[in-house]
Design an enzyme around this catalytic site. Sequence first.
Site, PDB file in Angstrom:
ATOM      1  N   LYS A  51     -24.929  11.795 -40.653  1.00 19.52           N
ATOM      2  CA  LYS A  51     -24.029  12.795 -40.016  1.00 19.52           C
ATOM      3  C   LYS A  51     -23.264  13.464 -41.036  1.00 19.52           C
ATOM      4  O   LYS A  51     -22.183  13.263 -41.674  1.00 19.52           O
ATOM      5  CB  LYS A  51     -23.304  11.886 -38.978  1.00 19.52           C
ATOM      6  CG  LYS A  51     -22.681  12.921 -37.802  1.00 19.52           C
ATOM      7  CD  LYS A  51     -22.094  11.976 -36.732  1.00 19.52           C
ATOM      8  CE  LYS A  51     -21.254  12.893 -35.804  1.00 19.52           C
ATOM      9  NZ  LYS A  51     -22.179  14.184 -35.101  1.00 19.52           N
TER      10      LYS A  51
HETATM   11  N1  PXG Z   1     -27.350  14.213 -32.224  1.00 19.17           N
HETATM   12  C1  PXG Z   1     -26.688  15.155 -32.900  1.00 19.17           C
HETATM   13  C2  PXG Z   1     -27.312  16.138 -33.959  1.00 19.17           C
HETATM   14  C3  PXG Z   1     -25.159  15.109 -32.943  1.00 19.17           C
HETATM   15  O1  PXG Z   1     -24.390  15.894 -33.856  1.00 19.17           O
HETATM   16  C4  PXG Z   1     -25.442  13.299 -31.183  1.00 19.17           C
HETATM   17  C5  PXG Z   1     -26.602  13.608 -31.283  1.00 19.17           C
HETATM   18  C6  PXG Z   1     -24.924  12.330 -30.220  1.00 19.17           C
HETATM   19  O2  PXG Z   1     -24.214  11.337 -30.994  1.00 19.17           O
HETATM   20  P1  PXG Z   1     -23.015  10.503 -30.523  1.00 19.17           P
HETATM   21  O3  PXG Z   1     -23.022   9.312 -31.337  1.00 19.17           O
HETATM   22  O4  PXG Z   1     -21.768  11.499 -30.050  1.00 19.17           O
HETATM   23  O5  PXG Z   1     -23.389  10.029 -28.997  1.00 19.17           O
HETATM   24  C7  PXG Z   1     -24.685  14.121 -32.022  1.00 19.17           C
HETATM   25  C8  PXG Z   1     -23.064  13.936 -31.933  1.00 19.17           C
HETATM   26  C9  PXG Z   1     -19.629  19.014 -31.231  1.00 19.17           C
HETATM   27  C10 PXG Z   1     -19.999  17.535 -31.135  1.00 19.17           C
HETATM   28  O6  PXG Z   1     -18.444  19.629 -31.538  1.00 19.17           O
HETATM   29  C11 PXG Z   1     -21.108  17.350 -31.537  1.00 19.17           C
HETATM   30  C12 PXG Z   1     -21.063  15.855 -31.533  1.00 19.17           C
HETATM   31  C13 PXG Z   1     -20.226  14.942 -31.577  1.00 19.17           C
HETATM   32  C14 PXG Z   1     -19.078  15.330 -30.841  1.00 19.17           C
HETATM   33  C15 PXG Z   1     -18.876  16.891 -30.852  1.00 19.17           C
HETATM   34  O7  PXG Z   1     -20.579  19.798 -30.800  1.00 19.17           O
HETATM   35  N2  PXG Z   1     -22.494  15.427 -31.858  1.00 19.17           N
END
Ligand code: PXG
Length: 285
Positions: free
Chosen positions: A151
């Site tokens: 990430k």
């Molecule tokens: N794939 C990607 C590429 C992400 O960035 C997830 C999956 C889901 O992962 P989690 O651990 O959150 O279940 C993410 C997470 C936003 C935002 O502002 C994006 C994420 C988390 C919080 C806010 O768009 N991405």
Amino acid sequence: MTPKVYVNGKFFDKPDAKISVYDHGLLYGDGVFEGIRIYEGKVFRLKEHVDRLFESARAIKLEIPLSRSQMMEAIQSTVNANNKKNGYIRPVVTRGAGTLGLDPRKTTDPQVIVIVDDITMYPAELYENGMEIATVATIRNHPAALNPRVKSLNYLNNILAKLEGIQAGCLECLMLNHKGEISECSGDNIFLVKHGILRTPSIDSGILEGITRNAVLELARDAGISAQELALTRHDVLTADECFLTGTAAEVIPVTKCDGRPIGAGKPGPITRQLREAFHKLVRQ
Ligand code: PXG
């Protein structure tokens, strides 16, 4: 109340929270981050998020100047300083200020930032009726170029895909990997339901191992719903009985259309509803 932002062990009011324009996080996207939720005063899966942050850092050879427990304390103290009962936490670690060249050895002092603020989720109506997604031409990063498991602060791949999704009139987009398999959405993982079985792309398909994804897989197992992590294609999406997305911000959101075509009955399905309710219960317990 003005948010209080943690920067390297001190709290600053939001307008005063600043780092150098020479920081390689800004100049090159050289850094890592997390997104975490606070539900009813409790930080959801803090240890899992901090572990993932440290793994992301390890993968890019970035030494976080705190131990895992110090990072957990820094996050919790920022939540407390902001007196937040429900909200969103954004820990960020950058490579630090350096020269105008890529060389990470010429940076000093990784910067540790923790922001606590509100999160805007998708419109409530979409949780009831389902959202539409679009498959986009931008493929997900090749794992041998920049592994989606990291990430990192370099989110251009996701942003370019999101722009295409928006162009197609969709708030979220589906990205394929270099093999043409489905991977994930710009900020959410994807799940399908077929003949009562839950299916989601495996980590090998080149995705972020979502904390929400893992929580939903656990909830499915607890509920006796069998789950498969495997390679899936767009065909599997278009012929699925149900589809939903998971993410820290999105939680569990039904998808009822992909590329203009209804998925299943074109409305949120029973397993999606069941898992969405189970997730709600889990985060508020
Ligand atoms: N794939 C990607 C590429 C992400 O960035 C997830 C999956 C889901 O992962 P989690 O651990 O959150 O279940 C993410 C997470 C936003 C935002 O502002 C994006 C994420 C988390 C919080 C806010 O768009 N991405």
